[in-house]
Design a protein around this motif. Structure first.
Motif, mmCIF file in Angstrom:
data_model
loop_
_atom_site.group_PDB
_atom_site.id
_atom_site.type_symbol
_atom_site.label_atom_id
_atom_site.label_comp_id
_atom_site.label_asym_id
_atom_site.label_seq_id
_atom_site.Cartn_x
_atom_site.Cartn_y
_atom_site.Cartn_z
ATOM 1 N N THR A 88 -59.919 18.017 -16.465
ATOM 2 C CA THR A 88 -58.750 17.247 -16.065
ATOM 3 C C THR A 88 -58.014 17.929 -14.917
ATOM 4 N N ASP A 91 -54.727 14.045 -20.691
ATOM 5 C CA ASP A 91 -54.491 14.368 -19.289
ATOM 6 C C ASP A 91 -55.329 13.433 -18.411
ATOM 7 N N CYS A 103 -57.759 21.185 -18.183
ATOM 8 C CA CYS A 103 -58.112 21.035 -19.595
ATOM 9 C C CYS A 103 -59.552 20.545 -19.713
ATOM 10 N N GLU A 128 -60.205 14.750 -13.579
ATOM 11 C CA GLU A 128 -60.409 15.182 -12.193
ATOM 12 C C GLU A 128 -60.911 14.033 -11.341
ATOM 13 N N CYS A 182 -52.982 22.685 -23.698
ATOM 14 C CA CYS A 182 -53.201 22.082 -22.386
ATOM 15 C C CYS A 182 -52.978 20.576 -22.487
ATOM 16 N N GLN A 201 -55.160 19.210 -14.927
ATOM 17 C CA GLN A 201 -54.469 20.421 -15.381
ATOM 18 C C GLN A 201 -55.442 21.515 -15.802
ATOM 19 N N THR A 250 -50.707 16.779 -21.729
ATOM 20 C CA THR A 250 -49.399 16.159 -21.933
ATOM 21 C C THR A 250 -49.335 15.588 -23.338
#
Length: 180
Positions: free
Chosen positions: A78, A144, A82, A147, A122, A80, A124
């Motif tokens: 992701t 999340d 994750c 990518e 990790c 972030q 939201t």
């Protein structure tokens, strides 16, 4: 995919070959013939079997565009950093019951793929009341955005031009079936 169908609105005698989820047959939303005995039994128009067909079960397609999701690759990452859960449950707004997903999906967020993430540090925290652990819950609490490589942009552009990608991506249904 492809699969054959004899629509009643065409007299029930004319065979139509379909290579994507369809709205033929009076089903609200898109549907496809499914592999094996996954999904609903019979013909979506009549609820009965049809010996002319090479399939016996069908199910409603989910996603945007209907049913399409690129084949899964290695464990998705992701924005972030994750790791996406390998499989996870979610209840899409237009279905009303939980469906099992793998990797990234753009369900309920067309054009922006997301996933449930591993762990609790990790991602939201979800505000969905079904997120969490315990009876009837998804089994995850954080999500999340996936990518850039996991986003469906190129696939959507091809479908808008009326082109199916090659190879044709996996098609998903609300019961987690594979279309023929």
């Amino acid at each position: 995919l492809p699969f054959e169908f004899y629509p009643q609105n065409m007299g029930g005698r004319n065979k139509v070959m379909l290579d994507a989820c369809t709205t033929l047959g009076g089903v609200s939303g898109h549907w496809c013939a499914t592999e094996g005995t996954c999904g609903r039994n019979g013909n979506p128009e009549t609820g009965k079997g049809d010996s002319r067909l090479s399939w016996t079960h069908w199910d409603k397609c989910v996603g945007e565009p209907a049913g399409y999701l690129e084949p899964a690759r290695e464990q998705a990452k992701t924005v972030q950093g994750c790791s996406c859960r390998e499989t996870w449950k979610f209840k899409p707004k237009d279905i009303g019951h939980q469906v099992v997903y793998g990797g990234c999906t753009d369900v309920d967020t067309p054009g922006t793929a997301w996933c449930a993430v591993d762990g609790h540090k990790c991602g939201t925290k979800s505000d969905d009341p079904d997120a969490g652990t315990g009876h009837g819950k998804y089994g995850w609490t954080k999500w999340d955005v996936c990518e850039k490589e996991e986003q469906p942009t190129e696939l959507q552009e091809d479908l808008e031009k009326g082109m199916l990608p090659y190879p044709v991506p996996f098609v998903r249904t609300e019961s987690g079936c594979s279309c023929m």
